[in-house]
Design a protein around this motif. Structure first.
Motif, short mmCIF file in Angstrom:
data_model
loop_
_atom_site.label_atom_id
_atom_site.label_comp_id
_atom_site.label_asym_id
_atom_site.label_seq_id
_atom_site.Cartn_x
_atom_site.Cartn_y
_atom_site.Cartn_z
N GLY A 108 0.74 -1.31 0.07
CA GLY A 108 0.03 0.37 -0.34
C GLY A 108 0.79 1.39 -0.22
O GLY A 108 0.16 2.34 -0.01
N LYS A 109 2.06 1.04 0.19
CA LYS A 109 2.98 2.24 0.67
C LYS A 109 3.08 2.54 -1.51
O LYS A 109 3.34 1.52 -1.69
CB LYS A 109 4.29 1.83 0.87
CG LYS A 109 3.84 1.81 2.12
CD LYS A 109 5.48 1.55 2.92
CE LYS A 109 5.31 1.21 5.06
NZ LYS A 109 6.55 1.21 5.35
N ILE A 114 11.50 8.13 -7.33
CA ILE A 114 13.33 7.47 -7.81
C ILE A 114 14.22 7.93 -8.59
O ILE A 114 13.91 7.21 -10.09
CB ILE A 114 13.40 5.94 -7.23
CG1 ILE A 114 11.52 5.78 -5.90
CG2 ILE A 114 13.96 5.26 -6.92
CD1 ILE A 114 12.26 6.49 -4.79
N GLU A 115 15.49 8.18 -9.24
CA GLU A 115 16.33 8.64 -9.58
C GLU A 115 16.90 7.28 -10.20
O GLU A 115 17.19 6.45 -9.27
CB GLU A 115 17.42 9.94 -9.42
CG GLU A 115 16.63 11.01 -9.26
CD GLU A 115 17.99 11.56 -8.97
OE1 GLU A 115 17.94 13.02 -10.00
OE2 GLU A 115 18.33 12.03 -7.90
N TRP A 116 16.83 6.95 -11.35
CA TRP A 116 17.60 5.74 -12.04
C TRP A 116 18.67 6.53 -13.01
O TRP A 116 18.13 7.11 -13.77
CB TRP A 116 16.99 4.45 -12.10
CG TRP A 116 15.32 4.83 -13.35
CD1 TRP A 116 14.34 5.59 -13.53
CD2 TRP A 116 15.54 5.72 -15.03
NE1 TRP A 116 13.37 6.39 -14.31
CE2 TRP A 116 14.54 5.15 -15.61
CE3 TRP A 116 16.83 4.88 -15.90
CZ2 TRP A 116 14.17 5.53 -16.79
CZ3 TRP A 116 16.13 5.23 -17.07
CH2 TRP A 116 15.78 6.00 -17.45
N TYR A 137 20.82 0.91 -12.76
CA TYR A 137 21.44 1.36 -11.90
C TYR A 137 20.66 2.33 -10.78
O TYR A 137 20.10 3.65 -11.75
CB TYR A 137 22.81 2.51 -12.65
CG TYR A 137 23.82 1.82 -13.20
CD1 TYR A 137 24.72 1.19 -12.07
CD2 TYR A 137 24.04 2.16 -14.23
CE1 TYR A 137 25.74 1.22 -13.40
CE2 TYR A 137 24.61 1.87 -15.24
CZ TYR A 137 25.78 0.74 -15.01
OH TYR A 137 26.73 0.43 -15.38
N LEU A 138 20.22 1.95 -9.86
CA LEU A 138 19.14 1.89 -9.24
C LEU A 138 19.26 1.60 -7.91
O LEU A 138 19.70 0.18 -7.37
CB LEU A 138 17.63 1.18 -9.62
CG LEU A 138 16.66 2.02 -8.78
CD1 LEU A 138 15.87 3.49 -9.14
CD2 LEU A 138 15.19 0.69 -8.23
N ASP A 139 19.20 2.62 -6.61
CA ASP A 139 18.97 2.62 -5.31
C ASP A 139 18.83 2.26 -4.43
O ASP A 139 17.71 3.18 -3.89
CB ASP A 139 20.47 4.36 -4.54
CG ASP A 139 20.80 4.34 -3.36
OD1 ASP A 139 20.25 2.89 -2.72
OD2 ASP A 139 21.00 5.03 -2.75
N ALA A 144 13.37 2.88 -0.45
CA ALA A 144 13.20 2.51 1.28
C ALA A 144 12.78 3.34 1.47
O ALA A 144 11.51 4.47 2.78
CB ALA A 144 14.15 1.03 1.80
N ALA A 145 13.41 4.99 1.05
CA ALA A 145 13.77 5.96 1.93
C ALA A 145 12.91 6.82 1.75
O ALA A 145 12.24 7.33 2.61
CB ALA A 145 14.72 6.87 1.72
#
Length: 148
Positions: A108-109, A114-116, A137-139, A144-145
């Protein structure tokens, strides 16, 4: 203009068919049921790298693609730029891509913006563009943050 339309260098170094390939590819990437179409975007012996996971060949690409949807209920890519590496031709070449992605998670979140970045080696197989290599390339910490 579609959310999947990336900016290109003004000097024409990225052929239009490569730009069109990625417009279609990210639409497919955002479609949960399009596993076969996703695998078709790579060569039969293509190498797909997502973070620390690397697979080779259609069977393993399909398995990784299915796994990519286990915790994600939706994804929406916004490819912003495509950069050429060395001269590109109608036969292919190598490009770098930069963009953002929004995720809907099965719990549900949501994680948005998110940059990639990605690196893709393009080849033409039976007249169609395919990727022989695709590395993202993805952090994962960024996802999560930002998950709320």
């Amino acid at each position: 203009m579609s959310q999947y339309t990336a900016s290109l260098p003004s000097d024409g170094t990225v052929p239009k068919d490569i730009a069109s390939f990625f417009e279609n590819f990210y639409k497919i990437s955002d479609t949960e049921t399009a596993h076969e179409d996703y695998a078709d975007a790579l060569t039969s012996n293509g190498v797909l790298t997502m973070g620390s996971k690397q697979v080779t060949g259609r069977k393993d690409i399909l398995a990784l693609r299915h796994a990519m949807w286990e915790k994600v209920s939706s994804r929406s890519h916004y490819p912003l730029k495509i950069f050429p590496f060395a001269p590109l031709s109608e036969q292919g070449g190598e490009v770098m891509l930069y963009g953002t992605v929004d995720y809907g998670l099965r719990d549900g979140k949501k994680a948005e913006g998110i940059e990639w970045a990605a690196r893709a080696k393009m080849v033409r197989v039976d007249g169609k563009l395919r990727m022989s290599e695709y590395q993202v390339y993805l952090d994962p910490g960024a996802m999560a943050a930002k998950a709320k």
